[in-house]
Design a protein around this motif. Structure first.
Motif, short mmCIF file in Angstrom:
data_model
loop_
_atom_site.label_atom_id
_atom_site.label_comp_id
_atom_site.label_asym_id
_atom_site.label_seq_id
_atom_site.Cartn_x
_atom_site.Cartn_y
_atom_site.Cartn_z
N ILE A 1 0.75 -1.27 0.01
CA ILE A 1 -0.06 0.00 0.16
C ILE A 1 0.79 1.29 0.01
N TYR A 2 1.91 1.26 0.81
CA TYR A 2 2.95 2.36 1.06
C TYR A 2 3.57 2.71 -0.41
N GLU A 3 3.88 1.55 -0.83
CA GLU A 3 4.58 1.79 -2.47
C GLU A 3 3.80 2.14 -3.46
N HIS A 4 2.42 1.65 -3.22
CA HIS A 4 1.41 2.29 -4.39
C HIS A 4 1.33 3.81 -4.08
N ALA A 5 0.99 4.15 -2.72
CA ALA A 5 0.45 5.40 -2.50
C ALA A 5 1.44 6.48 -2.43
N GLU A 6 2.72 6.33 -2.24
CA GLU A 6 4.02 7.41 -2.03
C GLU A 6 4.22 8.10 -3.16
N PRO A 7 4.20 7.43 -4.69
CA PRO A 7 4.34 8.22 -5.99
C PRO A 7 2.98 8.95 -6.05
N ILE A 8 1.92 8.61 -5.83
CA ILE A 8 0.72 9.42 -6.02
C ILE A 8 0.74 10.63 -5.04
N ALA A 9 1.12 10.39 -4.04
CA ALA A 9 1.24 11.79 -2.92
C ALA A 9 2.42 12.74 -3.50
N ARG A 10 3.39 12.05 -4.01
CA ARG A 10 4.73 12.76 -4.55
C ARG A 10 4.33 13.69 -5.70
N GLU A 11 3.62 12.88 -6.64
CA GLU A 11 2.93 13.94 -7.80
C GLU A 11 2.18 14.92 -7.42
N ARG A 12 1.76 14.91 -6.35
CA ARG A 12 0.66 16.16 -5.87
C ARG A 12 1.54 17.00 -4.78
N GLY A 13 2.84 16.78 -4.66
CA GLY A 13 3.44 17.84 -3.99
C GLY A 13 3.49 17.50 -2.31
N ILE A 14 3.47 16.07 -2.06
CA ILE A 14 3.49 15.75 -0.81
C ILE A 14 4.23 14.83 -0.61
N VAL A 15 5.39 14.55 0.45
CA VAL A 15 5.97 13.59 0.66
C VAL A 15 5.15 12.73 1.65
N LEU A 16 4.98 11.62 1.44
CA LEU A 16 4.41 10.53 2.41
C LEU A 16 5.57 10.01 3.24
#
Length: 290
Positions: free
Chosen positions: A179-194
């Motif tokens: 889940i983390y590996e799926h979500a981290e790039p989604i957040a990063r594309e939107r300007g947020i570091v998870l």
């Protein structure tokens, strides 16, 4: 008394932030996110307006992003008007008493432990890391859930498996990292570091592992501004701002066992805005507050 006694539904459980109500279908519950905020195992007297709406709506958005990766407990979002947008109907599950934490960056309690031992929950990390260091790969650092008002206990993966079983423990570890590996790039594309996040899981009667509670919200995650991170600063879009005020500016003695003081209006407003900003950045739209 519950904030939502007008629902006229039996209250099954009241946690720090969420309340669970019985429904006519014995396999379903109504899960309501309140505007309560907790810090350092205390539920504060102050509320953060609209926080429960942010948690519920952002969780629903993330559950959509994770569709196909792992089953979740959401049944529907058609709920009574008194709790619209802050409640969902969910499956009843046998909850696993574990906070499943994925860390992609070293900070918080992990950073504190690393400074002393070079490890985080039994995971050995390279020397020379600093607060905010990105890890070569995300790590799984579970905690045993404690009763309300007590500290969750960080444990190793092996210790977790002793009380949940090796098969369930492996499923939880693998799902958490996936889940983390799926979500981290989604957040990063939107300007947020998870930086890190925690999940809770339950089991269906047939043993299926199900993602439950909330997911990837400012309550359950550390969100940093990506531009600030690139310049060496850790700017949060979560409740770290509130924690920092309690520790550095409130005059509260954490070691004394007394509850934290009420939050000033400006801290309430700034915390609320951080939650709304996190929702807007991630989803690309303003939150509909009804």
């Amino acid at each position: 008394m519950s904030q939502y006694a007008s629902l006229n539904l039996p209250l099954l459980h009241a946690g720090k932030v969420r309340e669970l109500y019985a429904l006519p279908d014995p396999d379903r519950m109504l899960m309501v996110a309140t505007d309560n905020v907790s810090a350092f195992d205390f539920v504060l007297d102050s509320l953060i307006p609209d926080k429960g709406v942010v948690l519920t709506q952002l969780s629903l958005w993330w559950f959509g992003q994770l569709a196909g990766l792992i089953p979740n407990h959401i049944v529907e979002a058609d709920v009574p008007a008194a709790v619209t947008r802050r409640a969902v109907v969910v499956e009843k599950l046998r909850m696993v008493p574990v906070e499943a934490v994925a860390r992609g960056y070293l900070t918080g309690s992990g950073w504190a432990e690393y400074q002393q031992t070079g490890t985080v929950c039994g995971v050995t990390l390279p020397a020379g890391l600093h607060d905010g260091s990105r890890l070569a790969r995300p790590i799984f650092t579970p905690a045993r859930k404690a009763p309300l008002g007590e500290h969750d206990e960080n444990v190793t993966y092996e210790q977790m498996c002793e009380f949940v079983g090796e098969e369930t423990g492996e499923k939880i570890r693998d799902a958490t990292i996936a889940i983390y590996e799926h979500a981290e790039p989604i957040a990063r594309e939107r300007g947020i570091v998870l930086a890190d996040t925690k999940f809770e899981f339950g089991l269906r009667g047939d043993g299926t592992l199900v993602l439950a509670d909330e997911v990837l919200t400012p309550d359950s995650s550390r969100f940093w501004d990506a531009d600030a991170y690139a310049s060496g600063r850790l700017v949060s879009f979560d409740k770290q701002y509130l924690r920092d005020w309690l520790v550095h500016d409130s005059g509260w003695d954490r070691s004394g066992g007394t509850p934290p003081p009420p939050l000033p209006d400006e801290v309430v407003a700034a915390t609320r805005q951080r939650y709304l900003d996190a929702y807007r950045r991630l989803t690309g739209r303003e939150l509909d507050l009804g």
